[in-house]
Design a protein around this motif. Structure first.
Motif, PDB file in Angstrom:
ATOM      1  N   GLY A   1     -24.638  20.932   9.216  1.00 27.81           N
ATOM      2  CA  GLY A   1     -25.393  19.710   9.463  1.00 27.81           C
ATOM      3  C   GLY A   1     -25.693  18.934   8.196  1.00 27.81           C
ATOM      4  N   GLY A   2     -25.254  19.459   7.044  1.00 21.35           N
ATOM      5  CA  GLY A   2     -25.511  18.805   5.768  1.00 21.35           C
ATOM      6  C   GLY A   2     -24.451  17.784   5.432  1.00 21.35           C
ATOM      7  N   GLN A   3     -24.735  16.993   4.440  1.00 22.45           N
ATOM      8  CA  GLN A   3     -23.807  15.970   3.980  1.00 22.45           C
ATOM      9  C   GLN A   3     -23.849  15.968   2.458  1.00 22.45           C
ATOM     10  N   PHE A   4     -22.744  16.287   1.818  1.00 23.97           N
ATOM     11  CA  PHE A   4     -22.663  16.232   0.364  1.00 23.97           C
ATOM     12  C   PHE A   4     -22.482  14.789  -0.084  1.00 23.97           C
ATOM     13  N   SER A   5     -22.854  14.540  -1.317  1.00 25.47           N
ATOM     14  CA  SER A   5     -22.515  13.276  -1.968  1.00 25.47           C
ATOM     15  C   SER A   5     -21.060  13.373  -2.429  1.00 25.47           C
ATOM     16  N   ALA A   6     -20.521  12.257  -2.890  1.00 28.73           N
ATOM     17  CA  ALA A   6     -19.148  12.268  -3.407  1.00 28.73           C
ATOM     18  C   ALA A   6     -19.030  13.210  -4.597  1.00 28.73           C
ATOM     19  N   SER A   7     -20.047  13.235  -5.459  1.00 27.03           N
ATOM     20  CA  SER A   7     -19.973  14.100  -6.643  1.00 27.03           C
ATOM     21  C   SER A   7     -20.076  15.575  -6.254  1.00 27.03           C
ATOM     22  N   ALA A   8     -20.878  15.896  -5.255  1.00 22.87           N
ATOM     23  CA  ALA A   8     -20.963  17.294  -4.795  1.00 22.87           C
ATOM     24  C   ALA A   8     -19.659  17.715  -4.127  1.00 22.87           C
ATOM     25  N   ALA A   9     -19.053  16.805  -3.370  1.00 23.84           N
ATOM     26  CA  ALA A   9     -17.756  17.106  -2.749  1.00 23.84           C
ATOM     27  C   ALA A   9     -16.690  17.318  -3.817  1.00 23.84           C
ATOM     28  N   ALA A  10     -16.753  16.532  -4.902  1.00 24.40           N
ATOM     29  CA  ALA A  10     -15.803  16.698  -6.003  1.00 24.40           C
ATOM     30  C   ALA A  10     -15.999  18.049  -6.688  1.00 24.40           C
ATOM     31  N   GLU A  11     -17.240  18.459  -6.850  1.00 31.24           N
ATOM     32  CA  GLU A  11     -17.526  19.771  -7.448  1.00 31.24           C
ATOM     33  C   GLU A  11     -16.983  20.884  -6.559  1.00 31.24           C
ATOM     34  N   TYR A  12     -17.173  20.746  -5.251  1.00 30.14           N
ATOM     35  CA  TYR A  12     -16.626  21.713  -4.298  1.00 30.14           C
ATOM     36  C   TYR A  12     -15.103  21.790  -4.444  1.00 30.14           C
TER      37      TYR A  12
ATOM     38  N   ARG B   1       0.832  -1.200   0.000  1.00 32.56           N
ATOM     39  CA  ARG B   1       0.000   0.000   0.000  1.00 32.56           C
ATOM     40  C   ARG B   1       0.866   1.250   0.000  1.00 32.56           C
ATOM     41  N   ILE B   2       0.453   2.217  -0.788  1.00 30.12           N
ATOM     42  CA  ILE B   2       1.169   3.494  -0.855  1.00 30.12           C
ATOM     43  C   ILE B   2       0.563   4.425   0.196  1.00 30.12           C
ATOM     44  N   PRO B   3       1.402   5.050   1.035  1.00 26.02           N
ATOM     45  CA  PRO B   3       0.861   6.009   2.005  1.00 26.02           C
ATOM     46  C   PRO B   3       0.137   7.150   1.281  1.00 26.02           C
ATOM     47  N   PHE B   4      -0.922   7.634   1.884  1.00 23.70           N
ATOM     48  CA  PHE B   4      -1.730   8.701   1.291  1.00 23.70           C
ATOM     49  C   PHE B   4      -0.862   9.874   0.856  1.00 23.70           C
ATOM     50  N   SER B   5       0.069  10.281   1.705  1.00 26.33           N
ATOM     51  CA  SER B   5       0.906  11.452   1.411  1.00 26.33           C
ATOM     52  C   SER B   5       1.808  11.253   0.195  1.00 26.33           C
ATOM     53  N   GLU B   6       2.023  10.004  -0.208  1.00 25.25           N
ATOM     54  CA  GLU B   6       2.881   9.729  -1.363  1.00 25.25           C
ATOM     55  C   GLU B   6       2.091   9.486  -2.647  1.00 25.25           C
ATOM     56  N   MET B   7       0.785   9.486  -2.543  1.00 28.38           N
ATOM     57  CA  MET B   7      -0.062   9.288  -3.728  1.00 28.38           C
ATOM     58  C   MET B   7      -0.080  10.556  -4.570  1.00 28.38           C
ATOM     59  N   PRO B   8      -0.304  10.429  -5.875  1.00 29.35           N
ATOM     60  CA  PRO B   8      -0.463  11.621  -6.717  1.00 29.35           C
ATOM     61  C   PRO B   8      -1.675  12.442  -6.235  1.00 29.35           C
ATOM     62  N   ALA B   9      -1.600  13.743  -6.386  1.00 24.33           N
ATOM     63  CA  ALA B   9      -2.663  14.642  -5.912  1.00 24.33           C
ATOM     64  C   ALA B   9      -4.049  14.264  -6.455  1.00 24.33           C
ATOM     65  N   PRO B  10      -4.198  13.894  -7.740  1.00 21.84           N
ATOM     66  CA  PRO B  10      -5.539  13.518  -8.206  1.00 21.84           C
ATOM     67  C   PRO B  10      -6.107  12.313  -7.461  1.00 21.84           C
ATOM     68  N   LYS B  11      -5.259  11.362  -7.121  1.00 18.43           N
ATOM     69  CA  LYS B  11      -5.702  10.186  -6.360  1.00 18.43           C
ATOM     70  C   LYS B  11      -6.112  10.604  -4.950  1.00 18.43           C
ATOM     71  N   GLN B  12      -5.315  11.467  -4.313  1.00 24.90           N
ATOM     72  CA  GLN B  12      -5.661  11.981  -2.991  1.00 24.90           C
ATOM     73  C   GLN B  12      -7.016  12.686  -3.038  1.00 24.90           C
ATOM     74  N   ALA B  13      -7.216  13.505  -4.065  1.00 28.66           N
ATOM     75  CA  ALA B  13      -8.472  14.247  -4.203  1.00 28.66           C
ATOM     76  C   ALA B  13      -9.650  13.295  -4.351  1.00 28.66           C
ATOM     77  N   GLY B  14      -9.471  12.238  -5.128  1.00 28.67           N
ATOM     78  CA  GLY B  14     -10.540  11.261  -5.302  1.00 28.67           C
ATOM     79  C   GLY B  14     -10.895  10.565  -4.003  1.00 28.67           C
ATOM     80  N   ILE B  15      -9.881  10.218  -3.234  1.00 28.39           N
ATOM     81  CA  ILE B  15     -10.116   9.567  -1.945  1.00 28.39           C
ATOM     82  C   ILE B  15     -10.842  10.525  -1.009  1.00 28.39           C
ATOM     83  N   LEU B  16     -10.393  11.775  -0.968  1.00 27.07           N
ATOM     84  CA  LEU B  16     -11.050  12.755  -0.093  1.00 27.07           C
ATOM     85  C   LEU B  16     -12.521  12.923  -0.436  1.00 27.07           C
ATOM     86  N   CYS B  17     -12.828  13.018  -1.715  1.00 25.04           N
ATOM     87  CA  CYS B  17     -14.214  13.259  -2.127  1.00 25.04           C
ATOM     88  C   CYS B  17     -15.135  12.100  -1.759  1.00 25.04           C
ATOM     89  N   ASN B  18     -14.571  10.917  -1.568  1.00 26.87           N
ATOM     90  CA  ASN B  18     -15.359   9.758  -1.161  1.00 26.87           C
ATOM     91  C   ASN B  18     -15.406   9.566   0.352  1.00 26.87           C
TER      92      ASN B  18
END
Length: 90
Positions: A37-48, A4-21
């Motif tokens: 109190g709201g909760q975005f979906s993964a796609s809304a978080a990606a848009e943000y 497993r690759i540590p999060f900090s060593e992953m490419p930024a796009p991969k980190q962003a994808g993980i964060l949005c999920n």
């Protein structure tokens, strides 16, 4: 060795994808957009994330250094919000 690759060593796009999920990031994004109190979906978080980083696609984080810096700042804010790191002082 797990391979497993540590999060900090992953490419930024991969980190962003993980964060949005991540449900915590989805809550963080909703709060930042004025939905306490709201909760975005993964796609809304990606848009943000794309809006904050001023990119059309997370892959732009690979080549756009200014966008990558904005992503790193956003990630730092998220880590502070979750309590993973101390909040920066103003």
């Amino acid at each position: 060795m797990t391979g497993r690759i540590p999060f900090s060593e992953m490419p930024a796009p991969k980190q962003a994808g993980i964060l949005c999920n991540d449900p915590r990031f989805q809550t963080f994004a909703a709060l930042r957009c004025g939905f306490p109190g709201g909760q975005f979906s993964a796609s809304a978080a990606a848009e943000y994330l794309r809006t904050v980083c001023r990119i059309a696609s997370r892959t732009a984080l690979t080549t756009d250094t200014a966008a990558r810096a904005r992503f790193q700042a956003l990630h730092t804010d998220f880590d502070a919000w979750t309590g993973r790191i101390a909040a920066p002082r103003d």
